[in-house]
Design a protein around this motif. Structure first.
Motif, PDB file in Angstrom:
ATOM      1  N   VAL A 149      11.892 -25.205 -23.530  1.00  0.00           N
ATOM      2  CA  VAL A 149      10.565 -25.400 -24.109  1.00  0.00           C
ATOM      3  C   VAL A 149      10.641 -25.270 -25.633  1.00  0.00           C
ATOM      4  N   TYR A 195      13.957 -24.045 -19.054  1.00  0.00           N
ATOM      5  CA  TYR A 195      14.209 -25.476 -19.134  1.00  0.00           C
ATOM      6  C   TYR A 195      13.017 -26.247 -18.575  1.00  0.00           C
ATOM      7  N   LEU A 196      12.805 -27.454 -19.111  1.00  0.00           N
ATOM      8  CA  LEU A 196      11.642 -28.249 -18.709  1.00  0.00           C
ATOM      9  C   LEU A 196      11.626 -28.525 -17.208  1.00  0.00           C
ATOM     10  N   ASP A 197      12.809 -28.740 -16.632  1.00  0.00           N
ATOM     11  CA  ASP A 197      12.838 -29.068 -15.209  1.00  0.00           C
ATOM     12  C   ASP A 197      12.610 -27.838 -14.330  1.00  0.00           C
ATOM     13  N   LEU A 250       9.843 -25.987 -14.925  1.00  0.00           N
ATOM     14  CA  LEU A 250       8.418 -25.718 -15.103  1.00  0.00           C
ATOM     15  C   LEU A 250       7.578 -26.485 -14.106  1.00  0.00           C
ATOM     16  N   GLN A 261       2.633 -26.615 -16.794  1.00  0.00           N
ATOM     17  CA  GLN A 261       3.387 -25.946 -17.861  1.00  0.00           C
ATOM     18  C   GLN A 261       4.121 -26.965 -18.726  1.00  0.00           C
ATOM     19  N   ARG A 262       4.704 -27.961 -18.067  1.00  0.00           N
ATOM     20  CA  ARG A 262       5.440 -28.975 -18.812  1.00  0.00           C
ATOM     21  C   ARG A 262       4.498 -29.782 -19.713  1.00  0.00           C
ATOM     22  N   GLN A 263       3.316 -30.108 -19.203  1.00  0.00           N
ATOM     23  CA  GLN A 263       2.359 -30.855 -20.008  1.00  0.00           C
ATOM     24  C   GLN A 263       1.910 -30.049 -21.226  1.00  0.00           C
ATOM     25  N   ALA A 297       3.726 -27.920 -22.755  1.00  0.00           N
ATOM     26  CA  ALA A 297       4.853 -27.925 -23.685  1.00  0.00           C
ATOM     27  C   ALA A 297       4.847 -29.198 -24.530  1.00  0.00           C
ATOM     28  N   TYR A 298       4.551 -30.324 -23.916  1.00  0.00           N
ATOM     29  CA  TYR A 298       4.487 -31.578 -24.669  1.00  0.00           C
ATOM     30  C   TYR A 298       3.342 -31.546 -25.681  1.00  0.00           C
TER      31      TYR A 298
END
Length: 254
Positions: free
Chosen positions: A92, A132-134, A136, A140-142, A144-145
Motif C-alpha cells: 500500500v 500487499y495489494l493482493d 486486501l 481496502q484496495r479501492q 489505497a488507489y
C-alpha cells in the motif's frame, strides 16, 4: 475552474461526445450521472487528456489541456480510472507513493514521504501500509488507489466510478472520505457515479448526460425529480423524501 468548449469524440461513425460545452464549478464535489453509454467516462478521460477529442478543447485554470506539458498538468490534475492494471506485488505504501511521481520523478524526498503519510492517515490506511495489494479486500484496495490520487496533491481530482465493486458499507465510507477531501483539503472533486442516490446525498452539483450530451445540470434538489431522473434513464421512477434527502425508488415494471 474546468472549462469544456465544444468537445466532440467519435468512435468510427458513433458520436460519443456531441459538442459538449460546460464549466465545472470550482471546489466541492460534482457528480456526473447517466445511463450506460451516455459518455460519462469518455468525458472524464478527455478532461484528463487520456483521450484526445476530435474537436473542441478543455482548459484547467486557463491551461489548455492539449498543450500543457504532462509534468505541469500532473501538478494540477489527477485521475483514477475504472481499470487499475497494476499487477506487481506492491505494498500500500509503494502504491500511494506513486502519487508523488510528478513531483519527485521517482526520488522521494522527506516532503514526499510526509505527503504519503498524510494520505495514508486521511484514508485510514496506516495499519495496512505494509500489506500487499493482493492481500486486501476490494474496499481496502479501492481506498489505497484513492489515497494514491490524493497523495498527488492536485487541486482537481477526477474519479471514474470510485464505488466500483464496493458494498453499501464501503461505498458510504468512500463517499464520506471524498466529502472530507472536498471540505477539509479544499479539493475540486469530479466523479462519474452510477448510483444516483449516492450522488444526491454527497454532491454539491450534479451533471446528467444522455446520448453524448449534457441534458441537465444543477444542485441535487433540481436533478432529483421524477421527471428528470425518468428522462435521464428512460424509466419510471418515484422520488421519496427521507431525512431531508431525496432518493429515487424504482418499481418493478410488468
Amino acid at each position: 475552474m474546468i472549462e469544456i468548449n465544444g468537445v466532440v469524440k467519435k468512435y468510427q461513425q458513433t458520436t460519443v461526445l456531441d459538442r459538449i460545452c460546460e464549466t465545472l464549478p470550482e471546489g466541492g464535489l460534482t457528480s456526473i450521472i447517466g445511463a450506460n453509454g451516455a459518455g460519462k467516462s469518455t468525458l472524464l478521460s478527455v478532461i484528463s487528456r487520456l483521450l484526445t477529442p476530435d474537436a473542441g478543447s478543455v482548459s484547467i485554470n486557463g491551461l489548455d489541456v492539449a498543450n500543457t506539458p504532462g509534468k505541469r498538468l500532473a501538478t494540477e490534475l489527477s485521475i483514477l480510472r475504472q481499470e487499475n492494471h497494476l499487477t506487481s506485488r506492491l505494498t500500500v505504501y509503494d502504491l500511494v507513493g506513486f502519487g508523488r511521481y510528478p513531483w519527485s520523478q521517482g526520488r522521494l524526498t522527506e516532503d514526499d514521504r510526509q505527503h504519503i503519510e498524510r494520505a495514508l492517515t486521511f484514508l485510514e490506511l496506516v495499519p495496512l501500509k505494509d500489506r500487499y495489494l493482493d492481500e486486501l479486500s476490494g474496499g481496502q484496495r479501492q481506498r489505497a488507489y484513492v489515497a494514491m490520487v490524493l497523495c498527488q496533491d492536485t487541486k482537481y481530482v477526477l474519479l471514474d466510478e470510485p464505488l466500483n465493486n464496493l458494498d453499501i458499507k464501503h461505498s458510504v465510507a468512500m463517499m464520506k472520505q471524498l466529502r472530507r477531501a472536498a471540505d477539509e483539503l479544499k479539493k475540486t472533486i469530479v466523479l462519474v457515479i452510477h448510483d444516483i442516490n449516492f450522488a444526491s446525498a454527497w454532491s454539491d452539483h450534479i451533471i446528467a448526460m444522455k446520448a453524448g450530451k449534457i441534458c441537465y445540470r444543477g444542485v441535487p434538489e433540481e436533478i432529483m425529480t421524477a421527471e428528470v431522473i425518468g428522462d435521464i434513464f428512460d424509466t419510471e421512477v418515484s422520488i421519496e423524501q427521507v431525512n431531508n434527502q431525496r432518493i429515487a425508488v424504482y418499481y418493478r415494471q410488468e
